[in-house]
Write an enzyme that holds these catalytic residues in place. Structure first.
Site, PDB file in Angstrom:
ATOM      1  CD  GLU A  20      -2.996  -1.004   0.187  1.00  0.00           C
ATOM      2  OE1 GLU A  20      -3.127   0.087  -0.401  1.00  0.00           O
ATOM      3  OE2 GLU A  20      -3.699  -2.010  -0.060  1.00  0.00           O
ATOM      4  CB  CYS A  51      -6.541  -2.801   6.269  1.00  0.00           C
ATOM      5  SG  CYS A  51      -6.775  -4.584   6.464  1.00  0.00           S
ATOM      6  CG  HIS A  93      -4.620  -5.093   1.752  1.00  0.00           C
ATOM      7  ND1 HIS A  93      -4.785  -3.731   1.625  1.00  0.00           N
ATOM      8  CD2 HIS A  93      -5.426  -5.474   2.789  1.00  0.00           C
ATOM      9  CE1 HIS A  93      -5.652  -3.311   2.543  1.00  0.00           C
ATOM     10  NE2 HIS A  93      -6.055  -4.348   3.257  1.00  0.00           N
TER      11      HIS A  93
END
Length: 215
Positions: free
Chosen positions: A78, A141, A165
């Site tokens: 991310e 998250c 992820h």
């Protein structure tokens, strides 16, 4: 070097979460770096408290949070966390914020300090699909990614932090037709490759590579 790696417990009706299952199976050392493994609750705010305690205890150089992204085909480092809690479902204690800021005094968004392009390349070099993600969602998250960045901004300026992820496990998609999954051993392999890239790029910054998105 010390890297704190966290994985969430099961949530949303699933009996297993590949995040903590994969984190538990990581080597204790990768390329000379000590790997500290931590299970965290899928709970807004409490997850951050658990991570903060571990940071204070272990004083890691890096923090990598790992979470499940059901529906994604590959591992996705991310790029950014945003200052919003907007739960599609309640967390594991029944709390469901609907469009609330994580911190009133926090930045609108924080970018990761991790070499995400190097991570993605290392995962693909290990024979597994990977790409950069530009949204960590608005559930726990994104919450924990943002919270660790906020901690870095306010209290722990020397750490570097980020999030990755991972897909569902095969047993999670038995009753989810046409949903991608990845074997646990492959997820562990991919995370190990990503962590190796973090160690290898320490002090060098990220690599230059085409990883952008049109939408």
């Amino acid at each position: 070097m010390k890297i704190l790696v966290t994985g969430f417990d099961p949530f949303g009706g699933d009996k297993i979460n590949p995040a903590i299952e994969a984190v538990k199976r990581l080597p204790d050392e990768i390329n000379g770096a000590e790997i500290i493994k931590l299970e965290i609750p899928t709970v807004f705010n409490k997850s951050a408290e658990v991570v903060k305690e571990a940071i204070e205890k272990e004083n890691p150089d890096y923090v990598l949070n790992v979470g499940q992204a059901g529906g994604r085909f590959g591992l996705t480092p991310e790029r950014v966390a945003i200052n919003i809690n907007d739960g599609r479902i309640p967390d594991n204690e029944g709390y469901q914020p609907l469009g609330e800021p994580i911190h009133e005094d926090g930045e609108t968004a924080y970018f990761t300090q991790l070499p995400i392009k190097a991570e993605a390349k290392a995962i693909r070099d290990a024979g597994l699909p990977a790409s950069i993600s530009n949204t960590a969602g608005t559930y726990v998250c994104n919450h924990i990614m943002y919270q660790v960045q906020y901690m870095r901004d306010k209290e722990f300026p020397n750490i570097k932090a980020g999030f990755i992820h991972i897909p569902f496990l095969p047993e999670q998609v038995v009753n989810r037709p046409n949903t991608p999954s990845m074997a646990l051993d492959d997820i562990v392999k991919g995370l190990t490759a990503a962590l190796g890239a973090i160690v290898e790029r320490d002090g060098k910054g990220d690599i230059k590579a085409v990883e952008g998105a049109n939408h």
